[in-house]
Design a protein around this motif. Sequence first.
Motif, short mmCIF file in Angstrom:
data_model
loop_
_atom_site.label_atom_id
_atom_site.label_comp_id
_atom_site.label_asym_id
_atom_site.label_seq_id
_atom_site.Cartn_x
_atom_site.Cartn_y
_atom_site.Cartn_z
N GLU A 61 0.83 -1.20 0.00
CA GLU A 61 0.00 0.00 0.00
C GLU A 61 0.87 1.26 0.00
O GLU A 61 0.55 2.25 -0.67
CB GLU A 61 -0.91 0.01 1.23
CG GLU A 61 -1.72 1.29 1.38
CD GLU A 61 -2.09 1.59 2.81
OE1 GLU A 61 -2.92 2.50 3.02
OE2 GLU A 61 -1.55 0.94 3.73
N SER A 62 1.98 1.22 0.74
CA SER A 62 2.83 2.41 0.85
C SER A 62 4.30 2.11 0.66
O SER A 62 5.10 3.03 0.56
CB SER A 62 2.62 3.07 2.21
OG SER A 62 2.91 2.17 3.26
N ALA A 63 4.69 0.84 0.62
CA ALA A 63 6.10 0.48 0.55
C ALA A 63 6.60 0.45 -0.89
O ALA A 63 5.82 0.35 -1.85
CB ALA A 63 6.33 -0.87 1.21
N GLU A 64 7.92 0.49 -1.05
CA GLU A 64 8.54 0.42 -2.37
C GLU A 64 8.60 -1.02 -2.86
O GLU A 64 8.46 -1.97 -2.08
CB GLU A 64 9.93 1.05 -2.32
CG GLU A 64 9.90 2.53 -1.97
CD GLU A 64 11.29 3.13 -1.88
OE1 GLU A 64 12.28 2.37 -1.99
OE2 GLU A 64 11.39 4.35 -1.70
N ALA A 106 -7.44 -1.83 -1.77
CA ALA A 106 -7.46 -2.86 -2.82
C ALA A 106 -6.78 -2.37 -4.10
O ALA A 106 -6.07 -3.13 -4.77
CB ALA A 106 -8.90 -3.27 -3.11
N GLN A 107 -6.96 -1.10 -4.43
CA GLN A 107 -6.34 -0.55 -5.64
C GLN A 107 -4.83 -0.49 -5.54
O GLN A 107 -4.12 -0.56 -6.55
CB GLN A 107 -6.91 0.84 -5.91
CG GLN A 107 -8.37 0.84 -6.33
CD GLN A 107 -8.97 2.24 -6.38
OE1 GLN A 107 -8.34 3.21 -5.97
NE2 GLN A 107 -10.20 2.33 -6.87
N LEU A 108 -4.30 -0.37 -4.32
CA LEU A 108 -2.87 -0.20 -4.13
C LEU A 108 -2.13 -1.50 -3.83
O LEU A 108 -0.90 -1.51 -3.76
CB LEU A 108 -2.61 0.78 -2.98
CG LEU A 108 -3.08 2.22 -3.21
CD1 LEU A 108 -2.93 3.03 -1.93
CD2 LEU A 108 -2.30 2.87 -4.35
N THR A 239 -0.24 3.77 15.18
CA THR A 239 0.36 4.75 14.27
C THR A 239 1.81 4.45 13.96
O THR A 239 2.51 3.75 14.68
CB THR A 239 0.28 6.15 14.89
OG1 THR A 239 0.94 6.12 16.16
CG2 THR A 239 -1.15 6.56 15.09
N GLN A 240 2.26 5.04 12.85
CA GLN A 240 3.67 5.11 12.50
C GLN A 240 4.01 6.58 12.36
O GLN A 240 3.43 7.29 11.54
CB GLN A 240 3.96 4.38 11.19
CG GLN A 240 3.72 2.88 11.27
CD GLN A 240 4.01 2.20 9.96
OE1 GLN A 240 4.11 2.85 8.91
NE2 GLN A 240 4.16 0.90 9.99
#
Length: 250
Positions: A61-64, A106-108, A239-240
Amino acid sequence: MAKPDISRVTLVGAGVAGLTIATELVSRGIIPQIIDRAPEPGPQSCSWWAGGMLAPYCESESAEEPVVRLGSKAADWWQKHTQLVHRKGTLVLAMPRDRAELRRFAQLTSAFQPVNEAQINALEPDLENRFTQGLYYADEAHLAPRHAIQTLRQQLAEKGVHFTVDDADIKALATEGTVIDCRGTKARPDVQGLRGVKGEMLILKCPELQFQRPIRLLHPRIPLYIVPRGDGVFMLGATQIESAASSHPT
């Protein structure tokens, strides 16, 4: 470029990076020494506070890209070396008002199966009739990080790896062979731009719940996840927080 001297290999740092690298070296016939400030794994190590989710597809979702490509091999590696991996997948859910978050997630990401209320109930009976839609990542897994790193350390010691308690001088060690810096955020004075990511967690004991797998609850501001540790114990993460001052999650 000169080849590294592998006749004497020193790892500085006995956290998850140092222990996994040492495990790979030993499998190739190289017995390193490991230097760390602490005599045993504990709260000084970032991995002591980790969630233990082996979840490359959710992380996408947010990682490379390397996180997904290399992370997809992680469960097999940990199972081979610790026998502690639970291959139950990950369940991602959202409250009805946050359904847009589920579509965005889901899209990511990839490698999931949409699940309806009946399928969610079958996967986690203790969630019965609470959620009507979700995403199930069947190929993901989880483990208990503290147990895993303690297991790696014990196995390395049994194979002849020597652990030294010391506040190592990296530059001095480099004159005596190959040195691999595994200090993590402790290396900030020597690595420009290195930063910590602060997390928040709770350990909960709730024996009446029987969740089998990590569950992520999506929210536009405060997403949560819960990871079963066994015997009615769960880790609840939130949280992060990006922070240059963070030394480890708490």
